[in-house]
Design a protein around this motif. Structure first.
Motif, mmCIF file in Angstrom:
data_model
loop_
_atom_site.group_PDB
_atom_site.id
_atom_site.type_symbol
_atom_site.label_atom_id
_atom_site.label_comp_id
_atom_site.label_asym_id
_atom_site.label_seq_id
_atom_site.Cartn_x
_atom_site.Cartn_y
_atom_site.Cartn_z
ATOM 1 N N CYS A 191 -7.206 -1.534 1.094
ATOM 2 C CA CYS A 191 -6.130 -1.891 2.021
ATOM 3 C C CYS A 191 -6.742 -2.267 3.372
ATOM 4 O O CYS A 191 -7.497 -1.481 3.944
ATOM 5 C CB CYS A 191 -5.170 -0.719 2.183
ATOM 6 S SG CYS A 191 -3.936 -1.008 3.464
ATOM 7 N N CYS B 292 0.850 -1.193 0.000
ATOM 8 C CA CYS B 292 0.000 0.000 0.000
ATOM 9 C C CYS B 292 0.886 1.243 0.000
ATOM 10 O O CYS B 292 1.778 1.364 0.836
ATOM 11 C CB CYS B 292 -0.910 -0.021 1.221
ATOM 12 S SG CYS B 292 -1.825 1.505 1.427
ATOM 13 N N GLU C 56 -0.026 4.144 0.762
ATOM 14 C CA GLU C 56 -0.408 5.061 1.847
ATOM 15 C C GLU C 56 0.196 4.638 3.183
ATOM 16 O O GLU C 56 0.702 5.461 3.924
ATOM 17 C CB GLU C 56 -1.937 5.115 1.990
ATOM 18 C CG GLU C 56 -2.660 5.791 0.840
ATOM 19 C CD GLU C 56 -2.313 7.266 0.706
ATOM 20 O OE1 GLU C 56 -2.085 7.922 1.738
ATOM 21 O OE2 GLU C 56 -2.238 7.756 -0.438
ATOM 22 N N CYS C 57 0.095 3.330 3.508
ATOM 23 C CA CYS C 57 0.503 2.917 4.860
ATOM 24 C C CYS C 57 1.588 1.841 4.867
ATOM 25 O O CYS C 57 2.083 1.482 5.929
ATOM 26 C CB CYS C 57 -0.713 2.426 5.655
ATOM 27 S SG CYS C 57 -1.318 0.814 5.127
ATOM 28 N N CYS D 154 -5.219 0.627 6.199
ATOM 29 C CA CYS D 154 -5.647 2.042 6.223
ATOM 30 C C CYS D 154 -7.041 2.235 5.617
ATOM 31 O O CYS D 154 -7.592 3.330 5.699
ATOM 32 C CB CYS D 154 -4.630 2.928 5.519
ATOM 33 S SG CYS D 154 -4.518 2.644 3.740
HETATM 34 ZN ZN LIG Z 1 -2.897 1.068 3.486
#
Ligand SMILES: [Zn+2]
Length: 401
Positions: A373, A359, A361-362, A376
């Motif tokens: 995901c 991911c 983002e995280c 997140c």
């Molecule tokens: Zn994530």
């Protein structure tokens, strides 16, 4: 060991004593002004429970002593929220139910208590109860937007995709925020359920709805290509898989194995070679993705792909640290091919046990492509690794210091 909430409760008892609440306001004040009031039994019992770290009993006494009114309600909310944050959800629920039970509670405070209770239920995994409270709040309260946001989250967890679409659309109207990407994925989820039931007509209709929004998700095209493949509409399937790779290069990890399979079934590998050559001329940066996808899915026998795999192996820095790739490169015909085959098989084995997607983002990583995901909860944030994650293999094999 006393927890943070034990200290918080102890602080409240001390504050009550200091303010004279426990001795005056909540005790029977039948003494003359200035005369010492009698000790409140509940207060002493509560303190005693706290000293013995019996927080549940102390809480019950606190709730019995301190009525919910305009002056104490914020303290109740603070305590409830503290318990939830500490993971002591049963206590948080008890406090918020106690607030709601007050008969003359203002509508605004009741909504606040209901929303807090919904968060407690969600934290406790009591999805049905959280849903009921949020539906009530979403139908008219100052927490409409927050309740709809929670409802989307609850329906995602319950895989209630049509309800998620309805809540998402209401939320868009009320908040003025676009949820088109999320709603497109909800439709794709419905399409995939329909495919699992072999209801391809319904699946096509859901994909159409998924693709009507902006930004468009390539998941819709991927799902539609899967339907075409399953219903032997080879022409549409090939067109879509090529378009997916062209528009979202990273999805080559999902589309390439399908393309190879379809061209193979059609005995048209030469056509695949030509198309892949054109693709790589246009996007030379995806050579590694082609190679790694081929290694993971054990695709071989397609010249363009095999060349990508060889280039990848010769230039993989961690691999060249372990194996003298130059000697393999310099070996003659048969030996060279046999050595490369061995290295490729070893890489394939490693790749099957290491994460393939992460991911952006995280950082959550997984073997399969996950559209949402799990960590997140964002949609479509996973991207494939373009090489074997040797670091993750080494982490697994290195003993802890
Ligand atoms: Zn994530």
């Amino acid at each position: 060991m006393p927890t943070e909430s034990t200290f918080f409760l102890a602080g409240l008892f001390l504050l009550l004593a200091a303010a004279g609440w426990a001795l005056g306001r909540f005790g029977e004040r039948d003494e003359e002004e200035g005369a010492p009031p009698p000790l409140n039994v509940d207060y002493l019992k509560g303190l005693n429970f706290l000293l013995n770290e019996q927080t549940d009993q102390a809480l019950e006494h606190f709730l019995k002593m301190v009525r919910v009114d305009d002056k104490t309600i914020e303290t109740h909310f603070a305590l409830g929220s503290l318990f939830r944050r500490r993971g002591e959800v049963d206590r948080a629920i008890r406090i918020h139910q106690n607030i709601i039970a007050r008969p003359d509670l203002a509508a605004e405070q009741k909504d606040q208590a209901l929303f807090s209770l919904a968060k407690d239920y969600l934290r406790a995994g009591l999805l049905d109860r959280a849903e009921n409270v949020c539906v009530r709040l979403a139908n008219g309260s100052r927490y409409q937007v927050e309740a709809l946001e929670q409802l989307c989250r609850i329906y995602e967890l319950e895989h209630e995709w049509q309800k998620a679409i309805d809540a998402g659309q209401k939320l868009e109207v009320l908040s003025g925020r676009s949820l088109e990407l999320e709603i497109a994925h909800y439709y794709c989820e419905l399409a995939e359920q329909a495919i699992a039931n072999k209801d391809y007509r319904a699946a096509r209709a859901y994909v159409k709805k998924a693709q009507s929004g902006r930004p468009r998700t390539m998941r819709g095209a991927l799902t539609r290509a899967g339907i075409a493949r399953d219903t032997n509409d080879t022409k549409t399937a090939l067109r879509l898989y090529h378009r997916i790779i062209d528009e979202s290069n990273y999805l080559i990890t999902e589309a390439l194995p399908q393309l190879v399979d379809i061209y193979d079934r059609e005995n048209a590998t030469d056509k695949l070679e030509r198309n892949l050559e054109n693709l790589l001329a246009k996007h030379p940066e995806i050579k590694n993705d082609v190679a790694y996808t081929a290694i993971v899915n054990q695709i071989d026998g397609v010249k363009v792909i095999d060349n990508c795999v060889e280039d990848y192996m010769m230039n993989e820095p961690t691999l060249t640290d372990f194996i003298d790739m130059q000697t393999i490169e310099d070996a003659n015909g048969q030996h060279r091919a046999a050595a490369l085959k061995k290295v490729r098989a070893a890489l394939s084995k490693l790749a099957s046990t290491t994460p393939r997607y992460q991911c952006k983002e995280c950082g959550f990583s997984s073997q399969q492509l996950l559209w949402q995901c799990p960590s997140c909860k964002y949609w479509e944030t996973q991207r494939p690794f373009t090489s074997v994650r040797f670091d993750s293999v080494l982490q697994r094999t290195t003993p802890a210091p």
